[in-house]
Design an enzyme around this catalytic site. Structure first.
Site, PDB file in Angstrom:
ATOM      1  N   GLY A  46      -4.338 -30.587  24.803  1.00  0.00           N
ATOM      2  CA  GLY A  46      -5.281 -31.478  25.490  1.00  0.00           C
ATOM      3  C   GLY A  46      -5.998 -30.620  26.512  1.00  0.00           C
ATOM      4  O   GLY A  46      -6.428 -29.516  26.202  1.00  0.00           O
ATOM      5  N   GLU A  47      -6.068 -31.092  27.732  1.00  0.00           N
ATOM      6  CA  GLU A  47      -6.673 -30.296  28.810  1.00  0.00           C
ATOM      7  C   GLU A  47      -5.575 -30.058  29.844  1.00  0.00           C
ATOM      8  O   GLU A  47      -5.073 -31.010  30.446  1.00  0.00           O
ATOM      9  CB  GLU A  47      -7.865 -31.079  29.388  1.00  0.00           C
ATOM     10  CG  GLU A  47      -8.760 -30.253  30.265  1.00  0.00           C
ATOM     11  CD  GLU A  47      -9.398 -29.068  29.543  1.00  0.00           C
ATOM     12  OE1 GLU A  47      -9.737 -29.202  28.351  1.00  0.00           O
ATOM     13  OE2 GLU A  47      -9.528 -28.007  30.171  1.00  0.00           O
ATOM     14  N   SER A  48      -5.218 -28.796  30.041  1.00  0.00           N
ATOM     15  CA  SER A  48      -4.050 -28.508  30.868  1.00  0.00           C
ATOM     16  C   SER A  48      -4.219 -28.970  32.317  1.00  0.00           C
ATOM     17  O   SER A  48      -3.258 -29.415  32.938  1.00  0.00           O
ATOM     18  CB  SER A  48      -3.695 -27.022  30.818  1.00  0.00           C
ATOM     19  OG  SER A  48      -4.820 -26.230  31.100  1.00  0.00           O
ATOM     20  N   CYS A  78      -0.509 -25.315  22.944  1.00  0.00           N
ATOM     21  CA  CYS A  78      -1.847 -25.088  23.513  1.00  0.00           C
ATOM     22  C   CYS A  78      -1.898 -25.413  25.011  1.00  0.00           C
ATOM     23  O   CYS A  78      -1.362 -24.658  25.804  1.00  0.00           O
ATOM     24  CB  CYS A  78      -2.873 -25.853  22.692  1.00  0.00           C
ATOM     25  SG  CYS A  78      -4.509 -25.152  22.835  1.00  0.00           S
ATOM     26  N   ARG A 107      -6.707 -18.934  29.809  1.00  0.00           N
ATOM     27  CA  ARG A 107      -7.225 -20.158  29.183  1.00  0.00           C
ATOM     28  C   ARG A 107      -8.518 -19.862  28.418  1.00  0.00           C
ATOM     29  O   ARG A 107      -9.281 -18.983  28.794  1.00  0.00           O
ATOM     30  CB  ARG A 107      -7.513 -21.222  30.239  1.00  0.00           C
ATOM     31  CG  ARG A 107      -6.253 -21.750  30.897  1.00  0.00           C
ATOM     32  CD  ARG A 107      -6.597 -22.787  31.944  1.00  0.00           C
ATOM     33  NE  ARG A 107      -7.216 -23.970  31.370  1.00  0.00           N
ATOM     34  CZ  ARG A 107      -7.837 -24.895  32.081  1.00  0.00           C
ATOM     35  NH1 ARG A 107      -7.940 -24.782  33.377  1.00  0.00           N
ATOM     36  NH2 ARG A 107      -8.368 -25.945  31.479  1.00  0.00           N
ATOM     37  N   ILE A 135      -7.605 -24.438  18.849  1.00  0.00           N
ATOM     38  CA  ILE A 135      -8.709 -25.202  19.452  1.00  0.00           C
ATOM     39  C   ILE A 135      -8.828 -24.810  20.929  1.00  0.00           C
ATOM     40  O   ILE A 135      -7.971 -25.167  21.733  1.00  0.00           O
ATOM     41  CB  ILE A 135      -8.476 -26.716  19.327  1.00  0.00           C
ATOM     42  CG1 ILE A 135      -8.296 -27.112  17.857  1.00  0.00           C
ATOM     43  CG2 ILE A 135      -9.652 -27.492  19.934  1.00  0.00           C
ATOM     44  CD1 ILE A 135      -7.726 -28.496  17.651  1.00  0.00           C
ATOM     45  N   ARG A 136      -9.884 -24.081  21.258  1.00  0.00           N
ATOM     46  CA  ARG A 136     -10.062 -23.575  22.633  1.00  0.00           C
ATOM     47  C   ARG A 136      -8.711 -23.078  23.185  1.00  0.00           C
ATOM     48  O   ARG A 136      -8.265 -23.479  24.265  1.00  0.00           O
ATOM     49  CB  ARG A 136     -10.670 -24.651  23.540  1.00  0.00           C
ATOM     50  CG  ARG A 136     -12.036 -25.106  23.076  1.00  0.00           C
ATOM     51  CD  ARG A 136     -12.724 -25.961  24.117  1.00  0.00           C
ATOM     52  NE  ARG A 136     -13.153 -25.146  25.227  1.00  0.00           N
ATOM     53  CZ  ARG A 136     -13.187 -25.553  26.495  1.00  0.00           C
ATOM     54  NH1 ARG A 136     -12.772 -26.761  26.826  1.00  0.00           N
ATOM     55  NH2 ARG A 136     -13.621 -24.759  27.435  1.00  0.00           N
ATOM     56  N   HIS A 171      -2.021 -25.482  17.148  1.00  0.00           N
ATOM     57  CA  HIS A 171      -1.608 -26.887  17.003  1.00  0.00           C
ATOM     58  C   HIS A 171      -0.895 -27.100  15.667  1.00  0.00           C
ATOM     59  O   HIS A 171      -1.557 -27.368  14.669  1.00  0.00           O
ATOM     60  CB  HIS A 171      -2.844 -27.794  17.024  1.00  0.00           C
ATOM     61  CG  HIS A 171      -3.488 -27.935  18.346  1.00  0.00           C
ATOM     62  ND1 HIS A 171      -3.320 -29.048  19.143  1.00  0.00           N
ATOM     63  CD2 HIS A 171      -4.310 -27.113  19.026  1.00  0.00           C
ATOM     64  CE1 HIS A 171      -4.011 -28.904  20.255  1.00  0.00           C
ATOM     65  NE2 HIS A 171      -4.628 -27.739  20.216  1.00  0.00           N
ATOM     66  N   GLU A 173       0.813 -29.593  14.692  1.00  0.00           N
ATOM     67  CA  GLU A 173       0.793 -31.005  14.286  1.00  0.00           C
ATOM     68  C   GLU A 173      -0.442 -31.333  13.464  1.00  0.00           C
ATOM     69  O   GLU A 173      -0.564 -32.411  12.905  1.00  0.00           O
ATOM     70  CB  GLU A 173       0.888 -31.910  15.524  1.00  0.00           C
ATOM     71  CG  GLU A 173      -0.381 -32.091  16.342  1.00  0.00           C
ATOM     72  CD  GLU A 173      -0.763 -30.868  17.189  1.00  0.00           C
ATOM     73  OE1 GLU A 173      -0.066 -29.842  17.122  1.00  0.00           O
ATOM     74  OE2 GLU A 173      -1.778 -30.962  17.896  1.00  0.00           O
TER      75      GLU A 173
END
Ligand code: GLN
Length: 190
Positions: A46-48, A78, A107, A135-136, A171, A173
C-alpha cells in the site's frame, strides 16, 4: 494456524485468499487485542507512510512491535517491508515504522517510468521460478549479517528473512502462486 492480515490499507483480500490457499485460517487484524490470537501477521503493500500513520492511530504500532520482538512471525510485502526495515534511506522516510529488520531500503527505487513490472525469480528452496509482481517497489540496499537473502532480481535482494521475520519487495498475493505464503505459514508453525 491463524494468520492475521493487517487490515488498515492495501490488498488485504488477496492476502486473506493466499493464506487460505496456503492452508492457514486468515483473519483481518485492526485492533491491538487481536494480536494475542494470531500465530503470525502479514502487512500488505500500500503506502507505507499511510499504513505507518494508521498503525499509530489505531494504537497498533507499539503492541505489534513488542509482539514481533517477542517472537510473533511477521511478513511484510512492499510497503510492509518498508515499515519493517531498520533504515530507510533518502528523504522519503515513513515516520512511524516498526523498524525491526536489519535491512536498508530505498522507497520507490525502481523509478517512476517503470512503476510496475513482473519478473521470474529464483527463490531458495523452490523447485521452479516464481513470477514476482513489483509495484513502485522499494529496493533493498544492504542487509545485516543475520539476514538471509532468499531471492534476488537484477542482483538486488527481493525476498529476505531474519529469524521469524520475512519481507519481500514484490507482491506474491497477486500472482496466484501460494508458495511464499506457504513459506510464511511454515515459519509461523515453528
Ligand atoms: N511505494 C509504496 C511506498 O513507498 C510501496 C508500494 C507498494 O506497497 N506496492 O510505501
Amino acid at each position: 494456524m491463524k494468520i492475521g492480515v493487517l487490515g488498515l490499507q492495501g490488498d488485504v483480500r488477496e492476502h486473506l485468499r493466499s493464506c487460505e490457499v496456503a492452508g492457514a485460517a486468515p483473519m483481518v487484524v485492526k485492533r491491538p487485542e487481536q494480536i494475542s490470537s494470531i500465530d503470525g501477521l502479514i502487512i500488505p503493500g500500500g503506502e507505507s507512510t499511510t499504513i505507518g500513520k494508521l498503525l499509530h492511530r489505531f494504537e497498533l504500532l507499539e503492541p505489534l512491535g513488542q509482539a514481533v520482538a517477542a517472537g510473533l512471525p511477521l511478513y511484510g510485502t512492499c510497503a510492509g517491508m518498508i515499515l519493517m526495515a531498520a533504515t530507510v534511506t533518502g528523504d522519503e522516510d515513513a515516520r512511524s515504522r516498526l523498524g525491526l529488520m536489519d535491512i536498508v531500503v530505498t522507497r520507490n527505487a525502481y523509478g517512476r517510468q517503470i512503476d510496475s513490472f513482473e519478473a521470474d525469480i529464483d527463490v531458495e528452496g523452490f523447485d521452479r521460478s516464481l513470477r514476482a509482481v513489483f509495484i513502485r517497489a522499494p529496493a533493498v540496499e544492504s542487509v545485516g549479517t543475520g539476514v538471509e537473502v532468499l531471492a534476488r532480481c537484477d542482483g538486488r535482494p527481493v525476498l529476505v528473512r531474519q529469524e521469524h521475520m520475512l519481507a519481500s519487495s514484490f507482491h506474491p498475493e497477486m500472482s496466484g502462486d501460494p508458495r511464499v505464503h506457504e513459506l510464511f505459514v511454515d515459519m509461523a508453525s515453528h
